[in-house]
Design a protein around this motif. Structure first.
Motif, mmCIF file in Angstrom:
data_model
loop_
_atom_site.group_PDB
_atom_site.id
_atom_site.type_symbol
_atom_site.label_atom_id
_atom_site.label_comp_id
_atom_site.label_asym_id
_atom_site.label_seq_id
_atom_site.Cartn_x
_atom_site.Cartn_y
_atom_site.Cartn_z
ATOM 1 N N GLY A 100 0.787 -1.227 0.000
ATOM 2 C CA GLY A 100 0.000 0.000 0.000
ATOM 3 C C GLY A 100 0.814 1.269 0.000
ATOM 4 O O GLY A 100 0.254 2.357 0.146
ATOM 5 N N SER A 101 2.116 1.197 -0.175
ATOM 6 C CA SER A 101 2.973 2.391 -0.126
ATOM 7 C C SER A 101 3.037 3.093 -1.478
ATOM 8 O O SER A 101 2.981 2.457 -2.537
ATOM 9 C CB SER A 101 4.390 2.000 0.302
ATOM 10 O OG SER A 101 4.408 1.525 1.631
ATOM 11 N N ARG A 144 2.413 5.379 3.647
ATOM 12 C CA ARG A 144 0.969 5.320 3.582
ATOM 13 C C ARG A 144 0.405 6.098 4.776
ATOM 14 O O ARG A 144 1.072 6.275 5.803
ATOM 15 C CB ARG A 144 0.471 3.876 3.583
ATOM 16 C CG ARG A 144 0.886 3.065 4.802
ATOM 17 C CD ARG A 144 0.642 1.585 4.577
ATOM 18 N NE ARG A 144 0.978 0.794 5.757
ATOM 19 C CZ ARG A 144 1.319 -0.478 5.723
ATOM 20 N NH1 ARG A 144 1.399 -1.112 4.579
ATOM 21 N NH2 ARG A 144 1.578 -1.139 6.832
#
Length: 458
Positions: A424-425, A440
């Motif tokens: 999710g970065s 994130r």
């Protein structure tokens, strides 16, 4: 051996094709018909090739380039008139000239070589390439004397009922003594219904002069097919496909369903490779041994190593190594270099990227303008963000990197060797080797939020 010359007739527009594309440029097996003819002729130790162009002249020249000399037939006044346009280039040369039509893509160089040989052995001034067919309607008939020599060629419309029973036909390909050809051409008349100058008239002129006229019959009528409309184009495609597939099968390639497999004329395939239905191999594709290609896979201009499997995918203008697994539903775009033992999984797109040995992008990723090292794992949904609307930028991922799912690498950016990128970065700055990068927003939980929301609704 005599000097050899070739005249390729490629001036006609091909009105029966009903196309904006000029007839000889229509492809068979992915290659323009006239290019097939030129490629075959070039294998005959030809001293000079002259292509007669007219309609679409510049496009034909652009296709053939410096593989031929060119002469322009400004008005299409018949086949003899077309050959006559090459007079200034060839008229004074000693040797043999083959005349072949640019819309006969299936004619083999072995057949043309046999025609040359027969012409030389018989000391003929002209040798006609003939074929035998059960359905000779529309073709000129070869009428022979009792000793087997050629008496004349009779066009279908001019033939008697007895002559129409003859099943040996004129294919429109000839070998001539070069000087005799251009001398005879000056005596060809256009005193006929069409008002055109016909090349077969040269044969009668030479025969009346007491010269030797012979015929060489090919065993394969299909290779003499001239393409004049879309129906004949489809038939030529079918014949070409069957011939090409058979050649590869006899050389050790397994084709599960030849009727649904399309292989271009310049494709090379190693032994024990298996092609599944719906496979299309085009351009200068080279495939190694023991590969699995398909089903429903399209490959253009790619070099593929040994033991690689590509399923339900497309690949263009790229190099793919040994023991690679691609697909299903992957897209390898141009200028990609995929090294050995790589896995490119479903719904992964690779564009202008290097993929190091043993690396993986197993699903739902876009890797464009990137250098990926060895033993890299790229998680589901991860992409290299390479385009700012104006320029493309490079992403570098070094060896042994782990990219977590749903990560964005905003180029230009570098991820150092052995680094981890958390799922999710969105990475906008370089990541040092052996580092963990987390980019994130912090998670915030709103306790009892749903209950409060429902209370408001009531």
């Amino acid at each position: 051996m005599s000097n050899r010359y070739a005249v390729v007739l490629a001036a006609g527009q091909g009105t029966r094709m009903k196309s904006k594309l000029y007839k000889v440029l229509h492809p068979v097996g992915g290659k323009p018909m006239v290019q097939h003819v030129i490629d075959h002729v070039k294998k005959l130790n030809i001293n000079s090739i002259v292509t007669v162009i007219g309609h679409g002249a510049e496009l034909v020249k652009a296709q053939l380039g410096d593989e031929s000399s060119y002469v322009l037939q400004e008005q299409q006044l018949g086949t003899a008139h077309a050959v006559m346009q090459a007079r200034d280039i060839l008229k004074d040369k000693e040797g043999i000239t083959i005349v072949v039509c640019g819309d006969t893509p299936l004619i083999k160089e072995t057949t043309m070589e046999a025609l040359f040989k027969h012409h030389e052995e018989t000391s003929a001034k002209v040798t006609i390439l003939t074929a035998w067919t059960n359905d000779p309607r529309g073709y000129g008939r070869i009428i022979r004397n009792e000793d087997g020599s050629v008496e004349k060629i009779v066009e279908h419309k001019d033939a008697t009922n007895e002559e129409r029973l003859v099943k040996e036909i004129n294919t429109g390909t000839y070998c001539f003594d070069n000087k005799a050809l251009f001398e005879a051409l000056t005596n060809v008349s256009n005193d006929n219904v069409q008002g055109e100058y016909y090349l077969p008239d040269v044969i009668e002129i030479l025969k009346n002069a007491g010269e030797i006229v012979t015929a060489y019959q090919t065993e394969d009528f299909e290779e003499t097919l001239g393409v004049n409309d879309r129906v004949a184009l489809a038939e030529a495609e079918r014949i070409f496909k069957e011939r090409t597939n058979e050649w590869h099968m006899r050389n050790g390639v397994t084709i599960i369903d030849p009727s649904s497999t399309y292989i271009g004329p310049d494709v090379e395939i190693g032994q024990d490779t298996i092609l599944y239905p719906g496979t299309i191999l085009a351009g200068r594709t080279v495939i190694g041994e023991d590969c699995i290609i398909g089903p429903q896979t399209e490959i253009h201009n790619c070099k593929i190593g040994k033991g690689t499997a590509i399923r339900q995918s497309v690949a263009f203008d790229s190099e793919i190594g040994n023991e690679v697994a691609i697909g299903p539903f992957a897209h390898i775009r141009p200028q990609s270099s995929i090294h050995d033992e790589v896995k490119i999984g479903n719904f992964v797109e690779i564009k202008k990227a290097v993929f190091g040995k043993g690396s993986k992008a197993s699903h739902l990723s876009y890797i464009g303008d990137a250098e990926v090292g060895s033993n890299v794992n790229i998680g589901c949904g991860s992409i290299t963000v390479n385009y700012d609307g104006k320029n493309k930028y490079l992403t570098k991922i070094e060896d042994n990197v782990f990219i977590g799912c749903n990560s964005n690498l905003v180029a230009p950016v570098r991820v150092g060797e052995g680094a981890y990128v958390a799922a999710g970065s969105t990475i906008t700055e370089d990541v040092p080797g052996e580092a963990l990068a987390i980019a994130r927003a912090k998670q915030v939980n709103k306790e009892a939020y749903v209950s409060k929301l429902n209370s408001k609704k009531k």
